[in-house]
Write an enzyme that holds these catalytic residues in place. Sequence first.
Site, PDB file in Angstrom:
ATOM      1  N   LYS A 109       0.853  -1.195   0.000  1.00  0.00           N
ATOM      2  CA  LYS A 109       0.000   0.000   0.000  1.00  0.00           C
ATOM      3  C   LYS A 109       0.884   1.239   0.000  1.00  0.00           C
ATOM      4  CE  LYS A 109      -3.868   2.284   2.232  1.00  0.00           C
ATOM      5  NZ  LYS A 109      -3.279   3.627   2.047  1.00  0.00           N
ATOM      6  N   ASP A 111       1.471   5.401   0.106  1.00  0.00           N
ATOM      7  CA  ASP A 111       0.886   6.542   0.810  1.00  0.00           C
ATOM      8  C   ASP A 111       1.248   7.818   0.064  1.00  0.00           C
ATOM      9  OD1 ASP A 111      -0.404   8.057   2.662  1.00  0.00           O
ATOM     10  OD2 ASP A 111       1.099   7.867   4.235  1.00  0.00           O
TER      11      ASP A 111
END
Length: 347
Positions: free
Chosen positions: A64, A66
Amino acid sequence: MTKPPKPKPLLQEADKPVRSRPSKPRDPAQPNLPLDPMPDRIEPCLALLKARPPKGDNWVYEIKWDGYRLAVHIEPRGVRILTRSGLDWTHRFPLIEAAAKALPVSTAIVDGEAVVLDERGRSDFGLLQQSLGGRGGKKRSSNAVFMAFDLLYFDGHDLRNSELDIRRHLLEGLVPAGGQGDIRLSEEIEADGDQLLASACQHDLEGIIAKRRDAPYRSGRLGDWLKIKCVQSDSFVIVGYERSTVARAGIGRLLLAARKGDELVYVGGVGTGFNERSAAELREQMDRLIIAKPAVDTGRKRNAVFVRPELVAEIEYRAWTHDLKLRHASYKGLRDAADNAAVYELE
């Protein structure tokens, strides 16, 4: 954990990129292959938050990232880089624009995330904000890279109805694995989800993304993509701050609110995570929005200054209290309006 790279479908033996042009005269008896019109903009597929990774062989994983969600449009007249809300931010990412122009494709729409990496190779939202001059800033980023994770349109063909495995196969031919340029592949990882999440958390990453192999690309938050976080991180509205004579820029604590239906509800405050620069930027922006009465009921607060609920902050936290207040919260940065970040919604 990374799977072996697939054969690159877009390269010939001479390593020359395959273009969408005939290699020999077309047989007039054969029909023309219809081309799909290129969409002007595509609403992104969004990841649904889950507590644990899904089970089953039909799921693949990625790290993931950011940063800022972007769509890179490669067109005959040039490159456009669109934010999640549809704003044209091509001028804000000149290195990504130049890298997109160099990709071996005539037309394409690449979905991904603009990030700035720290010295350990982790994406850092605060560093990205600094590279762009903060919320509402006008700077051009000189160190953001684009992590590409999906291919929605390719050389005249709309790929949204194709399953993820097919879209990724074509993307890996366009943006090879292991590259260190300004456009890089967000690599798929075939692993046990629980083990991968544990490894991501051990390396202080934000979390992982799980995606269905056989799913088409569907706009919205429909469950084809899932996000599983190591530490909770969500967007909250700033409704005020408490003054301090010793804290940076005089901000003792930010007062935060989440959405509940059509209303905002106070969810506590955050007093850590600021540095001199971010605190000064915050104070400057908040002091332009001061109002006499609070927009939400924050309870009795000493030395509180209330502001119009227009600024959205990204907050990292560990848990919720029994009365729905954030625990162990830390400020990460302001979300830009162009990012169209979804404010946390209480059940």
